[in-house]
Design a protein around this motif. Structure first.
Motif, PDB file in Angstrom:
ATOM      1  N   LEU A  25      45.202  30.744  39.644  1.00 44.58           N
ATOM      2  CA  LEU A  25      45.238  29.930  39.198  1.00 44.58           C
ATOM      3  C   LEU A  25      43.999  30.033  39.438  1.00 44.58           C
ATOM      4  O   LEU A  25      43.089  29.320  38.057  1.00 44.58           O
ATOM      5  CB  LEU A  25      46.187  28.934  39.352  1.00 44.58           C
ATOM      6  N   VAL A  26      43.097  29.790  40.751  1.00 52.27           N
ATOM      7  CA  VAL A  26      42.423  30.036  40.730  1.00 52.27           C
ATOM      8  C   VAL A  26      40.840  30.871  40.330  1.00 52.27           C
ATOM      9  O   VAL A  26      41.319  31.409  41.720  1.00 52.27           O
ATOM     10  CB  VAL A  26      41.040  28.552  41.639  1.00 52.27           C
ATOM     11  N   PRO A  27      39.229  30.997  39.839  1.00 51.91           N
ATOM     12  CA  PRO A  27      39.228  32.098  39.714  1.00 51.91           C
ATOM     13  C   PRO A  27      39.261  32.748  41.416  1.00 51.91           C
ATOM     14  O   PRO A  27      38.171  31.800  42.000  1.00 51.91           O
ATOM     15  CB  PRO A  27      37.480  31.945  39.574  1.00 51.91           C
ATOM     16  N   LYS A  28      38.983  34.117  41.411  1.00 49.47           N
ATOM     17  CA  LYS A  28      38.379  35.120  43.139  1.00 49.47           C
ATOM     18  C   LYS A  28      38.354  36.091  42.542  1.00 49.47           C
ATOM     19  O   LYS A  28      38.510  36.714  41.555  1.00 49.47           O
ATOM     20  CB  LYS A  28      39.632  35.339  43.762  1.00 49.47           C
ATOM     21  N   PRO A  29      37.105  36.407  43.725  1.00 48.21           N
ATOM     22  CA  PRO A  29      36.608  38.180  43.753  1.00 48.21           C
ATOM     23  C   PRO A  29      37.640  38.951  43.530  1.00 48.21           C
ATOM     24  O   PRO A  29      38.791  38.587  43.522  1.00 48.21           O
ATOM     25  CB  PRO A  29      36.000  38.016  44.754  1.00 48.21           C
ATOM     26  N   GLU A  30      37.561  40.384  42.970  1.00 51.11           N
ATOM     27  CA  GLU A  30      37.971  41.391  42.324  1.00 51.11           C
ATOM     28  C   GLU A  30      38.831  41.931  43.646  1.00 51.11           C
ATOM     29  O   GLU A  30      39.929  42.317  43.673  1.00 51.11           O
ATOM     30  CB  GLU A  30      37.154  41.881  41.701  1.00 51.11           C
ATOM     31  N   ASP A  31      38.038  41.404  44.716  1.00 49.35           N
ATOM     32  CA  ASP A  31      38.875  42.539  46.289  1.00 49.35           C
ATOM     33  C   ASP A  31      40.059  41.762  46.529  1.00 49.35           C
ATOM     34  O   ASP A  31      40.803  41.901  46.739  1.00 49.35           O
ATOM     35  CB  ASP A  31      37.929  42.388  47.306  1.00 49.35           C
ATOM     36  N   ASP A  32      39.577  40.260  46.314  1.00 55.20           N
ATOM     37  CA  ASP A  32      40.582  39.151  46.524  1.00 55.20           C
ATOM     38  C   ASP A  32      41.995  39.104  45.934  1.00 55.20           C
ATOM     39  O   ASP A  32      43.430  39.143  46.227  1.00 55.20           O
ATOM     40  CB  ASP A  32      39.919  37.824  46.686  1.00 55.20           C
ATOM     41  N   CYS A  33      41.885  39.228  44.147  1.00 52.15           N
ATOM     42  CA  CYS A  33      42.589  39.066  43.585  1.00 52.15           C
ATOM     43  C   CYS A  33      43.725  40.921  43.912  1.00 52.15           C
ATOM     44  O   CYS A  33      44.882  40.885  44.215  1.00 52.15           O
ATOM     45  CB  CYS A  33      42.125  39.400  42.015  1.00 52.15           C
ATOM     46  N   CYS A  34      42.839  42.001  43.626  1.00 54.39           N
ATOM     47  CA  CYS A  34      43.408  43.256  44.382  1.00 54.39           C
ATOM     48  C   CYS A  34      44.685  42.869  45.172  1.00 54.39           C
ATOM     49  O   CYS A  34      45.344  43.632  45.084  1.00 54.39           O
ATOM     50  CB  CYS A  34      42.457  44.214  44.391  1.00 54.39           C
ATOM     51  N   ARG A  35      43.782  42.725  46.568  1.00 50.18           N
ATOM     52  CA  ARG A  35      44.656  42.098  47.436  1.00 50.18           C
ATOM     53  C   ARG A  35      46.102  41.015  47.381  1.00 50.18           C
ATOM     54  O   ARG A  35      47.281  41.867  47.844  1.00 50.18           O
ATOM     55  CB  ARG A  35      43.578  41.550  49.098  1.00 50.18           C
ATOM     56  N   VAL A  43      52.044  45.993  44.140  1.00 45.00           N
ATOM     57  CA  VAL A  43      51.032  47.367  42.981  1.00 45.00           C
ATOM     58  C   VAL A  43      50.467  48.431  44.138  1.00 45.00           C
ATOM     59  O   VAL A  43      50.549  48.542  45.189  1.00 45.00           O
ATOM     60  CB  VAL A  43      50.014  46.611  42.676  1.00 45.00           C
ATOM     61  N   GLU A  44      50.846  49.748  44.028  1.00 44.58           N
ATOM     62  CA  GLU A  44      50.765  50.409  45.436  1.00 44.58           C
ATOM     63  C   GLU A  44      49.461  50.608  45.481  1.00 44.58           C
ATOM     64  O   GLU A  44      49.205  51.482  47.237  1.00 44.58           O
ATOM     65  CB  GLU A  44      50.709  51.445  44.566  1.00 44.58           C
TER      66      GLU A  44
END
Length: 163
Positions: A25-35, A43-44
């Protein structure tokens, strides 16, 4: 700006909701979101997770800003019309693929032939098999168009027609 990454389409909007709900809900960097997408939505891999983030941002259910990606609290995945509009406007070749369809069933390669001139020269130069690669990308877009109600997959064939 139109976005190119398009993950494989799932079988339902509920599965799209699962991926959306795994985004913070709170913006996170792409790496954190991918994890998070890998751990919480199944997600594979990281590449597919990144494609999901870009795609969901393009169709309007995620925010993408300098702080990273976040779930939009005011937009769900149950509004096919809104998702379809975002897809047509913000996903590279999204609207073109839908516009290439009519009432006659067409295979992805036929739709690719209708939109091939829009593939940028640098994309063509990246690989020797660019036509096969982009036919696959067109097929993903057709699968999403079907999920969003803009196309219909014809029975169990790899053919699509306009909805």
């Amino acid at each position: 700006m139109q976005r190119k990454p398009v993950p494989p389409a799932p079988s339902s909007l509920a599965a799209v909701g699962d991926v959306r709900d795994a985004t913070p809900l709170v913006p996170k960097p792409e790496d954190d979101c991918c994890r998070r997408l890998i751990e919480r939505a199944g997600v594979e891999d990281r590449g597919t997770a990144s494609a999901w983030l870009v795609f969901l941002s393009a169709v309007g259910v995620l925010v993408d800003d300098d702080a990273g990606y976040a779930r939009r609290g005011d937009v769900g995945v149950d509004d096919r019309e809104a998702l379809a509009a975002g897809f047509r406007e913000n996903v590279f070749l999204g609207g073109d693929v839908v516009d290439a369809l009519d009432d006659t069933p067409a295979q992805p390669r036929d739709v690719f032939d209708a939109v091939r001139e829009q593939v940028p020269p640098w994309e063509r130069a990246k690989r020797d098999n660019w036509q096969a690669f982009w036919t696959g990308r067109v097929r993903r877009r057709l699968d999403w168009a079907a999920l969003f109600g803009q196309a219909v997959r014809v029975d169990d064939t790899p053919c699509y027609r306009r909805a």
